[in-house]
Scaffold this motif. Sequence first.
Motif, mmCIF file in Angstrom:
data_model
loop_
_atom_site.group_PDB
_atom_site.id
_atom_site.type_symbol
_atom_site.label_atom_id
_atom_site.label_comp_id
_atom_site.label_asym_id
_atom_site.label_seq_id
_atom_site.Cartn_x
_atom_site.Cartn_y
_atom_site.Cartn_z
ATOM 1 N N TYR A 65 0.809 -1.222 0.000
ATOM 2 C CA TYR A 65 0.000 0.000 0.000
ATOM 3 C C TYR A 65 0.846 1.278 0.000
ATOM 4 O O TYR A 65 0.518 2.233 -0.728
ATOM 5 C CB TYR A 65 -0.966 0.001 1.183
ATOM 6 C CG TYR A 65 -1.957 1.144 1.128
ATOM 7 C CD1 TYR A 65 -3.027 1.119 0.244
ATOM 8 C CD2 TYR A 65 -1.808 2.259 1.947
ATOM 9 C CE1 TYR A 65 -3.938 2.162 0.181
ATOM 10 C CE2 TYR A 65 -2.713 3.316 1.889
ATOM 11 C CZ TYR A 65 -3.772 3.260 0.999
ATOM 12 O OH TYR A 65 -4.657 4.308 0.935
ATOM 13 N N PRO A 66 1.940 1.354 0.768
ATOM 14 C CA PRO A 66 2.748 2.576 0.734
ATOM 15 C C PRO A 66 3.307 2.919 -0.647
ATOM 16 O O PRO A 66 3.614 4.079 -0.921
ATOM 17 C CB PRO A 66 3.879 2.278 1.732
ATOM 18 C CG PRO A 66 3.297 1.271 2.668
ATOM 19 C CD PRO A 66 2.428 0.417 1.810
ATOM 20 N N VAL A 67 3.435 1.918 -1.517
ATOM 21 C CA VAL A 67 3.952 2.176 -2.864
ATOM 22 C C VAL A 67 2.982 3.055 -3.641
ATOM 23 O O VAL A 67 3.373 4.072 -4.239
ATOM 24 C CB VAL A 67 4.211 0.854 -3.623
ATOM 25 C CG1 VAL A 67 4.637 1.140 -5.063
ATOM 26 C CG2 VAL A 67 5.287 0.029 -2.910
ATOM 27 N N VAL A 68 1.688 2.704 -3.637
ATOM 28 C CA VAL A 68 0.721 3.522 -4.385
ATOM 29 C C VAL A 68 0.520 4.877 -3.711
ATOM 30 O O VAL A 68 0.298 5.890 -4.388
ATOM 31 C CB VAL A 68 -0.626 2.790 -4.585
ATOM 32 C CG1 VAL A 68 -0.445 1.579 -5.482
ATOM 33 C CG2 VAL A 68 -1.254 2.384 -3.254
ATOM 34 N N GLU A 69 0.617 4.924 -2.396
ATOM 35 C CA GLU A 69 0.527 6.213 -1.696
ATOM 36 C C GLU A 69 1.648 7.146 -2.145
ATOM 37 O O GLU A 69 1.423 8.345 -2.367
ATOM 38 C CB GLU A 69 0.624 5.999 -0.189
ATOM 39 C CG GLU A 69 -0.659 5.601 0.491
ATOM 40 C CD GLU A 69 -0.527 5.664 1.998
ATOM 41 O OE1 GLU A 69 -1.384 6.277 2.646
ATOM 42 O OE2 GLU A 69 0.451 5.092 2.535
ATOM 43 N N LYS A 70 2.838 6.604 -2.269
ATOM 44 C CA LYS A 70 3.994 7.424 -2.636
ATOM 45 C C LYS A 70 3.902 7.914 -4.070
ATOM 46 O O LYS A 70 4.291 9.051 -4.381
ATOM 47 C CB LYS A 70 5.283 6.628 -2.423
ATOM 48 C CG LYS A 70 6.547 7.434 -2.676
ATOM 49 C CD LYS A 70 7.790 6.633 -2.309
ATOM 50 C CE LYS A 70 9.055 7.449 -2.549
ATOM 51 N NZ LYS A 70 10.282 6.698 -2.168
ATOM 52 N N ILE A 71 3.383 7.096 -4.962
ATOM 53 C CA ILE A 71 3.328 7.465 -6.378
ATOM 54 C C ILE A 71 2.296 8.559 -6.627
ATOM 55 O O ILE A 71 2.531 9.473 -7.424
ATOM 56 C CB ILE A 71 3.061 6.223 -7.239
ATOM 57 C CG1 ILE A 71 4.335 5.361 -7.269
ATOM 58 C CG2 ILE A 71 2.649 6.605 -8.664
ATOM 59 C CD1 ILE A 71 4.200 4.073 -7.980
ATOM 60 N N GLY A 72 1.163 8.505 -5.964
ATOM 61 C CA GLY A 72 0.176 9.567 -6.161
ATOM 62 C C GLY A 72 -1.224 9.128 -5.815
ATOM 63 O O GLY A 72 -1.540 7.935 -5.782
ATOM 64 N N GLU A 73 -2.100 10.085 -5.595
ATOM 65 C CA GLU A 73 -3.443 9.795 -5.096
ATOM 66 C C GLU A 73 -4.330 9.078 -6.099
ATOM 67 O O GLU A 73 -5.355 8.500 -5.726
ATOM 68 C CB GLU A 73 -4.125 11.087 -4.650
ATOM 69 C CG GLU A 73 -4.312 12.104 -5.757
ATOM 70 C CD GLU A 73 -4.948 13.396 -5.267
ATOM 71 O OE1 GLU A 73 -5.356 14.201 -6.120
ATOM 72 O OE2 GLU A 73 -5.031 13.590 -4.039
ATOM 73 N N ASP A 74 -3.955 9.088 -7.387
ATOM 74 C CA ASP A 74 -4.748 8.387 -8.390
ATOM 75 C C ASP A 74 -4.329 6.936 -8.589
ATOM 76 O O ASP A 74 -4.979 6.192 -9.329
ATOM 77 C CB ASP A 74 -4.662 9.111 -9.741
ATOM 78 C CG ASP A 74 -5.383 10.449 -9.728
ATOM 79 O OD1 ASP A 74 -6.350 10.586 -8.953
ATOM 80 O OD2 ASP A 74 -4.982 11.353 -10.479
ATOM 81 N N SER A 75 -3.231 6.535 -7.974
ATOM 82 C CA SER A 75 -2.763 5.155 -8.091
ATOM 83 C C SER A 75 -3.514 4.265 -7.104
ATOM 84 O O SER A 75 -4.019 4.730 -6.079
ATOM 85 C CB SER A 75 -1.256 5.085 -7.845
ATOM 86 O OG SER A 75 -0.553 5.755 -8.886
ATOM 87 N N ARG A 76 -3.590 2.968 -7.425
ATOM 88 C CA ARG A 76 -4.384 2.046 -6.614
ATOM 89 C C ARG A 76 -3.676 0.703 -6.425
ATOM 90 O O ARG A 76 -2.958 0.224 -7.315
ATOM 91 C CB ARG A 76 -5.737 1.772 -7.284
ATOM 92 C CG ARG A 76 -6.630 2.987 -7.440
ATOM 93 C CD ARG A 76 -7.185 3.442 -6.104
ATOM 94 N NE ARG A 76 -8.116 4.562 -6.235
ATOM 95 C CZ ARG A 76 -7.765 5.844 -6.169
ATOM 96 N NH1 ARG A 76 -6.477 6.168 -6.002
ATOM 97 N NH2 ARG A 76 -8.668 6.795 -6.271
ATOM 98 N N LEU A 77 -3.933 0.115 -5.268
ATOM 99 C CA LEU A 77 -3.598 -1.280 -4.998
ATOM 100 C C LEU A 77 -4.896 -2.067 -5.116
ATOM 101 O O LEU A 77 -5.873 -1.775 -4.412
ATOM 102 C CB LEU A 77 -3.008 -1.429 -3.595
ATOM 103 C CG LEU A 77 -2.780 -2.861 -3.090
ATOM 104 C CD1 LEU A 77 -1.737 -3.587 -3.934
ATOM 105 C CD2 LEU A 77 -2.375 -2.851 -1.612
ATOM 106 N N VAL A 78 -4.913 -3.047 -6.021
ATOM 107 C CA VAL A 78 -6.115 -3.840 -6.270
ATOM 108 C C VAL A 78 -5.799 -5.312 -6.012
ATOM 109 O O VAL A 78 -4.886 -5.866 -6.622
ATOM 110 C CB VAL A 78 -6.620 -3.670 -7.714
ATOM 111 C CG1 VAL A 78 -7.880 -4.512 -7.938
ATOM 112 C CG2 VAL A 78 -6.893 -2.207 -8.032
ATOM 113 N N ILE A 79 -6.538 -5.925 -5.106
ATOM 114 C CA ILE A 79 -6.396 -7.365 -4.887
ATOM 115 C C ILE A 79 -7.709 -8.028 -5.281
ATOM 116 O O ILE A 79 -8.783 -7.615 -4.830
ATOM 117 C CB ILE A 79 -6.035 -7.689 -3.431
ATOM 118 C CG1 ILE A 79 -4.698 -7.027 -3.070
ATOM 119 C CG2 ILE A 79 -5.949 -9.206 -3.232
ATOM 120 C CD1 ILE A 79 -4.208 -7.326 -1.662
#
Length: 237
Positions: A25-39
């Motif tokens: 989750y911290p990876v998508v947070e760092k890249i930007g608010e439009d990025s997502r972690l989807v499982i």
Amino acid sequence: MDKLYIVLPAYNEEDNIQQVIDQWYPVVEKIGEDSRLVIVNDGSRDNTYAVMQECGKTRPQFIPVTKPNGGHGATLLFAYQYALEQGADYVFQTDSDGQTLPEEFWQFWEKREEYDIQIGHRNRRQDGISRVFVTKVLKAVVRICFGVNSADVNTPFRLMSAQTLAEKIRQIPKDFNLSNVLLSVLYERGHARIRYVPITFRPRQGGVNSINLRRIFRIGVQAVKDFKEINRSLSSN
């Protein structure tokens, strides 16, 4: 700003899933608010999806998705299509068993504009000799069936541009079991810009692998038949 979707399939991973979410989750947070972690929960029989839902309550960039059981390959195709439909610029895939390391993602992200696909190369695997053997056999089958000599055709650690991914998955049969293998072949055969990067591949961090050697053998026999048919189709295009 580039929009990244990190997608993971999950089946009976209640022992691992919260730790995996916490790691990625911290990876998508760092890249930007439009990025997502989807499982994508593939019809798990345990509490995998319940844990995912609970985690989603406090993580706005995490999307828990569930669907009926269809197998690993079909779930990957579902996840890829989902990311594309949501407007991802780049799609990164890994698995939910905790074998890969998020800190090794950044060397892929830094080179994202230079390659169509970057694939992790499991050159020093730690998950057992039987799994290494299966990978070597699969590599040989792909070389024989498609004439492709790939460093690691089935690694669950790959970053793809959405544009090229959309082109490739149109050529993969619905619910195809070894979809990542065929994706690698399609990128290789299409003379795409490909980069293989050595990565760490740890033992499974919890739970039990749902694929045993008997099932792997059955999948392999079917794969050879499917690969021959697909190769004829590709060669005629």
